[in-house]
Design a protein around this motif. Sequence first.
Motif: not given
Length: 140
Positions: A27-33, A61-66, A91-94, A104-112
Amino acid sequence: MSFQKQVSIGMNMIDQVNKNKNKKYCVIFDIDDTLINSKDHSIIYPIYYLYEYARFQGISTVLITARPGLMHNMKFTMDELRDNNISYDLLHFKPPHMTDIEKYKLFARKEVYELGYTCIFSIGDMFWDTGDYGGIPILL
């Protein structure tokens, strides 16, 4: 906001797929808000409970943050996550040079996905937190 509907959808999705142990689910979660309030850095508990439920069920758990992948940001973020008992499998950082958050978020999800994960859902407060390679979209 209670987020009861979103949490219920996420838990139901986890329950449906958890029966198939032959796949590497995440499952992928954003961090902020999403997991953490960006104003006061407190945990957003309904979403945190969903995160905990996924971990308890053995879902990665995967965290993808901007947040930009600058050394001080990465350290701050990892400390903040640790202090709030939020662990993660990825954990992915932009990248700092990338300005298009949606791309960026699409790229990170594709990497996962390319790492062999099947994403159950992605959850976040912005439309770009969900989409291709993110499983069922859950928008807060």
